[in-house]
Motif scaffolding. Sequence first.
Motif, PDB file in Angstrom:
ATOM      1  N   MET A 225       0.817  -1.215   0.000  1.00 18.46           N
ATOM      2  CA  MET A 225       0.000   0.000   0.000  1.00 18.46           C
ATOM      3  C   MET A 225       0.855   1.273   0.000  1.00 18.46           C
ATOM      4  O   MET A 225       0.334   2.352  -0.282  1.00 18.46           O
ATOM      5  CB  MET A 225      -0.924   0.017   1.227  1.00 18.46           C
ATOM      6  CG  MET A 225      -1.936  -1.119   1.268  1.00 18.46           C
ATOM      7  SD  MET A 225      -3.135  -1.107  -0.090  1.00 18.46           S
ATOM      8  CE  MET A 225      -4.104   0.340   0.299  1.00 18.46           C
ATOM      9  N   VAL A 226       2.129   1.149   0.315  1.00 15.07           N
ATOM     10  CA  VAL A 226       3.021   2.309   0.418  1.00 15.07           C
ATOM     11  C   VAL A 226       4.198   2.106  -0.532  1.00 15.07           C
ATOM     12  O   VAL A 226       4.830   1.038  -0.518  1.00 15.07           O
ATOM     13  CB  VAL A 226       3.536   2.493   1.861  1.00 15.07           C
ATOM     14  CG1 VAL A 226       4.545   3.641   1.944  1.00 15.07           C
ATOM     15  CG2 VAL A 226       2.377   2.725   2.830  1.00 15.07           C
ATOM     16  N   VAL A 251      -1.689   6.989   4.327  1.00 12.99           N
ATOM     17  CA  VAL A 251      -2.402   6.177   3.334  1.00 12.99           C
ATOM     18  C   VAL A 251      -3.574   5.447   3.982  1.00 12.99           C
ATOM     19  O   VAL A 251      -4.688   5.400   3.421  1.00 12.99           O
ATOM     20  CB  VAL A 251      -1.443   5.179   2.659  1.00 12.99           C
ATOM     21  CG1 VAL A 251      -2.209   4.236   1.726  1.00 12.99           C
ATOM     22  CG2 VAL A 251      -0.357   5.917   1.888  1.00 12.99           C
ATOM     23  N   MET A 252      -3.374   4.898   5.156  1.00 12.71           N
ATOM     24  CA  MET A 252      -4.448   4.164   5.831  1.00 12.71           C
ATOM     25  C   MET A 252      -5.602   5.089   6.191  1.00 12.71           C
ATOM     26  O   MET A 252      -6.779   4.719   6.083  1.00 12.71           O
ATOM     27  CB  MET A 252      -3.916   3.472   7.089  1.00 12.71           C
ATOM     28  CG  MET A 252      -4.936   2.564   7.763  1.00 12.71           C
ATOM     29  SD  MET A 252      -4.234   1.577   9.111  1.00 12.71           S
ATOM     30  CE  MET A 252      -3.819   2.866  10.286  1.00 12.71           C
ATOM     31  N   ASN A 253      -5.287   6.311   6.599  1.00 13.93           N
ATOM     32  CA  ASN A 253      -6.348   7.280   6.897  1.00 13.93           C
ATOM     33  C   ASN A 253      -7.145   7.624   5.646  1.00 13.93           C
ATOM     34  O   ASN A 253      -8.352   7.889   5.712  1.00 13.93           O
ATOM     35  CB  ASN A 253      -5.743   8.549   7.498  1.00 13.93           C
ATOM     36  CG  ASN A 253      -5.169   8.330   8.885  1.00 13.93           C
ATOM     37  OD1 ASN A 253      -5.475   7.330   9.544  1.00 13.93           O
ATOM     38  ND2 ASN A 253      -4.314   9.242   9.329  1.00 13.93           N
ATOM     39  N   ARG A 254      -6.487   7.625   4.490  1.00 17.04           N
ATOM     40  CA  ARG A 254      -7.167   7.974   3.248  1.00 17.04           C
ATOM     41  C   ARG A 254      -8.030   6.829   2.727  1.00 17.04           C
ATOM     42  O   ARG A 254      -9.127   7.046   2.222  1.00 17.04           O
ATOM     43  CB  ARG A 254      -6.130   8.370   2.189  1.00 17.04           C
ATOM     44  CG  ARG A 254      -6.746   8.855   0.888  1.00 17.04           C
ATOM     45  CD  ARG A 254      -5.692   9.297  -0.114  1.00 17.04           C
ATOM     46  NE  ARG A 254      -4.906   8.186  -0.631  1.00 17.04           N
ATOM     47  CZ  ARG A 254      -3.602   8.040  -0.444  1.00 17.04           C
ATOM     48  NH1 ARG A 254      -2.925   8.932   0.259  1.00 17.04           N
ATOM     49  NH2 ARG A 254      -2.967   7.004  -0.953  1.00 17.04           N
ATOM     50  N   THR A 255      -7.527   5.592   2.840  1.00 17.54           N
ATOM     51  CA  THR A 255      -8.238   4.451   2.251  1.00 17.54           C
ATOM     52  C   THR A 255      -9.110   3.714   3.258  1.00 17.54           C
ATOM     53  O   THR A 255     -10.005   2.957   2.855  1.00 17.54           O
ATOM     54  CB  THR A 255      -7.238   3.445   1.670  1.00 17.54           C
ATOM     55  OG1 THR A 255      -6.441   2.906   2.728  1.00 17.54           O
ATOM     56  CG2 THR A 255      -6.344   4.109   0.636  1.00 17.54           C
ATOM     57  N   GLY A 256      -8.842   3.919   4.558  1.00 18.43           N
ATOM     58  CA  GLY A 256      -9.474   3.091   5.578  1.00 18.43           C
ATOM     59  C   GLY A 256      -8.614   1.875   5.856  1.00 18.43           C
ATOM     60  O   GLY A 256      -7.817   1.453   5.012  1.00 18.43           O
TER      61      GLY A 256
END
Length: 291
Positions: A225-226, A251-256
């Motif tokens: 993911m990164v 990234v996790m905040n953006r995609t969930g």
Amino acid sequence: MRSGHMARLAVATGAVLVTGACGSPGVVTGISTLPPAPTTEAVAAAPGSAAAPVPTTTPTAAPTAPALKATVQRPKAGDPVQVPPPKVSDYTYTFPVKGCRVTYQSTLLVLPKTTIWSGKGCSFVSPVNGVVHEVNGRNRWSPSTDRGQDREGRFVTVIGDDGVRYLGGHLDKISSGISPGTRVSAGQVLGQIGNSGNARATASNLYFAISWKTDPSLWWVRRGMVNPWNYLDAWLNGNRTLSPRDEMQTVMNRTGAAPKCVTLCTSKPKPKPKPTEKPPKPNDEHIVVGN
């Protein structure tokens, strides 16, 4: 009488001529009869004439060498100051391949991951201190099905102390003692590089990906993911503190934490079983997962 007197006069005149010839210059070879040159000390004046000035010579001092300029003593240079790499996190990282030459791409091709090309049997090591999360010791990928969860072949994932998950796939074998829940250190060998999974037609390489901890059913998160290459560049070139933690969190905040799969999500359809065949059992039990 007169003739006798003339004879005596002729003799006297000849004597005078002989005497004058002997006193003229150049008669005797090698002996000069010229008067000596005047000296610098004195010149005699003729009687009855004014005294001529006596030339004198003033001694000239020998030229002296120019004075040397004072030399500046430079202080001795000290030892070079060792400047540590910028400390941007509290974690220490290491490049995930040890003891072998590597090459890898630094561009996004299909997924946010990279392929680290290296020789077969080279060591895949933990990039950071952490705990082993998943271990897949069986190569179940088949070109006939191309299941997404099997594409990395044999793999190990580590949840680092930084909270980031690291995946090393396409392994040839898993190191002894590496199992879910095992505590590992940065640089500890987790397995040997190979070409298992969908890399079986390529040269040996390490599938390396960065993500966050999820359930194994979300295999598309595990596979990357990164974008990892900025961190690989830093760890390879001496900055061992550059951490992907902040970027992972962004990234996790953006995609969930549990995003849907959007790229390379479907497998090839399985052939329908014949009426006399039993349907195959699910084959996910080979992935062992830790807490």
